[in-house]
Structure formats: C-alpha cells, structure tokens
Motif scaffolding. Structure first.
Motif, PDB file in Angstrom:
ATOM      1  N   GLN A  63      40.602  40.115  29.110  1.00 48.72           N
ATOM      2  CA  GLN A  63      39.702  39.177  29.784  1.00 48.72           C
ATOM      3  C   GLN A  63      40.320  38.679  31.085  1.00 48.72           C
ATOM      4  N   ALA A  64      41.594  38.352  31.049  1.00 46.82           N
ATOM      5  CA  ALA A  64      42.271  37.841  32.240  1.00 46.82           C
ATOM      6  C   ALA A  64      42.301  38.896  33.341  1.00 46.82           C
ATOM      7  N   GLN A  65      42.526  40.135  32.967  1.00 46.67           N
ATOM      8  CA  GLN A  65      42.565  41.214  33.955  1.00 46.67           C
ATOM      9  C   GLN A  65      41.194  41.402  34.591  1.00 46.67           C
ATOM     10  N   ALA A  66      40.152  41.406  33.783  1.00 48.80           N
ATOM     11  CA  ALA A  66      38.793  41.567  34.312  1.00 48.80           C
ATOM     12  C   ALA A  66      38.426  40.388  35.207  1.00 48.80           C
ATOM     13  N   SER A  67      38.816  39.201  34.805  1.00 47.99           N
ATOM     14  CA  SER A  67      38.540  38.013  35.602  1.00 47.99           C
ATOM     15  C   SER A  67      39.301  38.057  36.927  1.00 47.99           C
ATOM     16  N   ALA A  68      40.534  38.531  36.893  1.00 48.57           N
ATOM     17  CA  ALA A  68      41.333  38.621  38.118  1.00 48.57           C
ATOM     18  C   ALA A  68      40.710  39.605  39.101  1.00 48.57           C
ATOM     19  N   VAL A  69      40.234  40.729  38.603  1.00 47.26           N
ATOM     20  CA  VAL A  69      39.596  41.719  39.475  1.00 47.26           C
ATOM     21  C   VAL A  69      38.326  41.135  40.088  1.00 47.26           C
ATOM     22  N   THR A  70      37.522  40.469  39.275  1.00 47.10           N
ATOM     23  CA  THR A  70      36.284  39.866  39.768  1.00 47.10           C
ATOM     24  C   THR A  70      36.576  38.817  40.838  1.00 47.10           C
ATOM     25  N   ASN A  71      37.550  37.961  40.582  1.00 51.31           N
ATOM     26  CA  ASN A  71      37.900  36.921  41.555  1.00 51.31           C
ATOM     27  C   ASN A  71      38.432  37.526  42.848  1.00 51.31           C
ATOM     28  N   TYR A  72      39.242  38.566  42.749  1.00 51.24           N
ATOM     29  CA  TYR A  72      39.787  39.224  43.936  1.00 51.24           C
ATOM     30  C   TYR A  72      38.662  39.844  44.762  1.00 51.24           C
ATOM     31  N   GLU A  73      37.728  40.513  44.086  1.00 48.36           N
ATOM     32  CA  GLU A  73      36.619  41.135  44.804  1.00 48.36           C
ATOM     33  C   GLU A  73      35.755  40.086  45.495  1.00 48.36           C
ATOM     34  N   LYS A  74      35.523  38.944  44.842  1.00 46.27           N
ATOM     35  CA  LYS A  74      34.745  37.874  45.470  1.00 46.27           C
ATOM     36  C   LYS A  74      35.473  37.318  46.686  1.00 46.27           C
ATOM     37  N   LYS A  75      36.772  37.105  46.543  1.00 43.39           N
ATOM     38  CA  LYS A  75      37.560  36.510  47.618  1.00 43.39           C
ATOM     39  C   LYS A  75      37.596  37.409  48.849  1.00 43.39           C
ATOM     40  N   HIS A  76      37.683  38.718  48.638  1.00 44.30           N
ATOM     41  CA  HIS A  76      37.830  39.653  49.748  1.00 44.30           C
ATOM     42  C   HIS A  76      36.548  40.398  50.096  1.00 44.30           C
ATOM     43  N   GLY A  77      35.434  39.986  49.515  1.00 41.57           N
ATOM     44  CA  GLY A  77      34.153  40.589  49.857  1.00 41.57           C
ATOM     45  C   GLY A  77      34.029  42.044  49.431  1.00 41.57           C
ATOM     46  N   LEU A  78      34.491  42.360  48.238  1.00 43.36           N
ATOM     47  CA  LEU A  78      34.443  43.731  47.743  1.00 43.36           C
ATOM     48  C   LEU A  78      33.469  43.848  46.581  1.00 43.36           C
ATOM     49  N   LYS A  79      33.038  45.068  46.342  1.00 52.97           N
ATOM     50  CA  LYS A  79      32.220  45.365  45.176  1.00 52.97           C
ATOM     51  C   LYS A  79      32.659  46.729  44.677  1.00 52.97           C
TER      52      LYS A  79
END
Length: 154
Positions: A63-79
């Motif tokens: 869960q933490a890994q998935a959340s970290a990826v989601t947060n990183y993508e939001k922060k840097h404008g990625l999908k």
C-alpha cells in the motif's frame, strides 16, 4: 462452505483479534491447490502468528509503495510514468502531428524563417555559435567559418 471460507473461519478462531482482510488473504493463498476438506485443519495449524504479522506487513508495504507512486505522479504531473497533458499523450494525441512553432527549432531546422522574415542565424544564439567555428586560419570551415564534421576528406 468452500475451502477458503473454512480456512478463514479456522484462522479467525485461532487468531481472534487479527484483521479479517489479512486472514482472508492468508486463507486465499493457503487454499490454492487444496481439494480435500480434511486438509483444512492441518493448514490452519500450520499458520503461525509470525505468518499473520508478515502478511499484514507485506500488505502495508505494498500500500505504501502504491501510495508513494501516486503521490509522486501527482507532484510531478505524470500519469503512468509519462507526462500528463503534454504533446503526444492521451489528452493531446495530435500535438505531434502539428508543425513546430517557428523559433523553437534547433540544429539544421534553425534555418527556417522566423516571424517577420528573420532567420535563426540573425537572432543572438540562433545560428552557429563560437564553438562551431574552426580554428583561425585552419583548414576547417567554409565560407562562414563553420566546421563540417560529417564530410570526409579525400
């Protein structure tokens, strides 16, 4: 009652305070390939508190890994690891088919005219820079003093 449900019920009796979702994941994993209901008791006895704790820890780490990826993508404008809303993405698929804006070209394309009839060579930094000129009085260079590195000498 299926084998998974029987294993889950046995685990809930054995570990009364444990998280139901964790016990369900363990029961699902342990039930793979089991066809005989007589094996349920031995499967439940084979699960220890350490197994329950490890399963819960692995779940939380995932869960933490998935959340970290989601947060990183939001922060840097990625999908999905790609720039979101940039040319060539799902939001603007035809952007790569449009001609580039004049003045944003580099290299050999910089010779295209800019608005107002000017050329990139007329704009400071738009043509060949000082690093593209050959040595003073050297063989390299043409009429404009540029080095032709792609040509072979006879």
């Amino acid at each position: 009652m299926t084998i998974i449900e029987q294993i889950q019920a046995g685990l809930q009796r054995k570990f009364p305070g444990a998280d139901t979702a964790t016990l369900t994941r363990i029961a699902t994993k342990k039930a793979e390939g089991v066809t005989d209901e007589a094996q349920v008791d031995s499967i439940v006895e084979g699960v220890s508190l350490t197994d329950v704790m490890n399963n819960y820890g692995d779940f939380r780490a995932g869960q933490a890994q998935a959340s970290a990826v989601t947060n990183y993508e939001k922060k840097h404008g990625l999908k999905d690891g790609k720039p979101a809303g940039k040319p060539g993405t799902d939001e603007d698929p035809d952007a790569l088919l449009r001609p580039p804006t004049p003045g944003t070209l580099h290299g050999r394309h910089a010779r295209l005219p800019l608005p107002g009839g000017r050329h990139a060579r007329d704009v400071p930094g738009g043509g060949a820079g000082a690093d593209a000129r050959g040595p003073p009085g050297g063989r390299a260079g043409g009429a404009e003093g540029r080095v032709h590195v792609n040509r072979r000498e006879p």
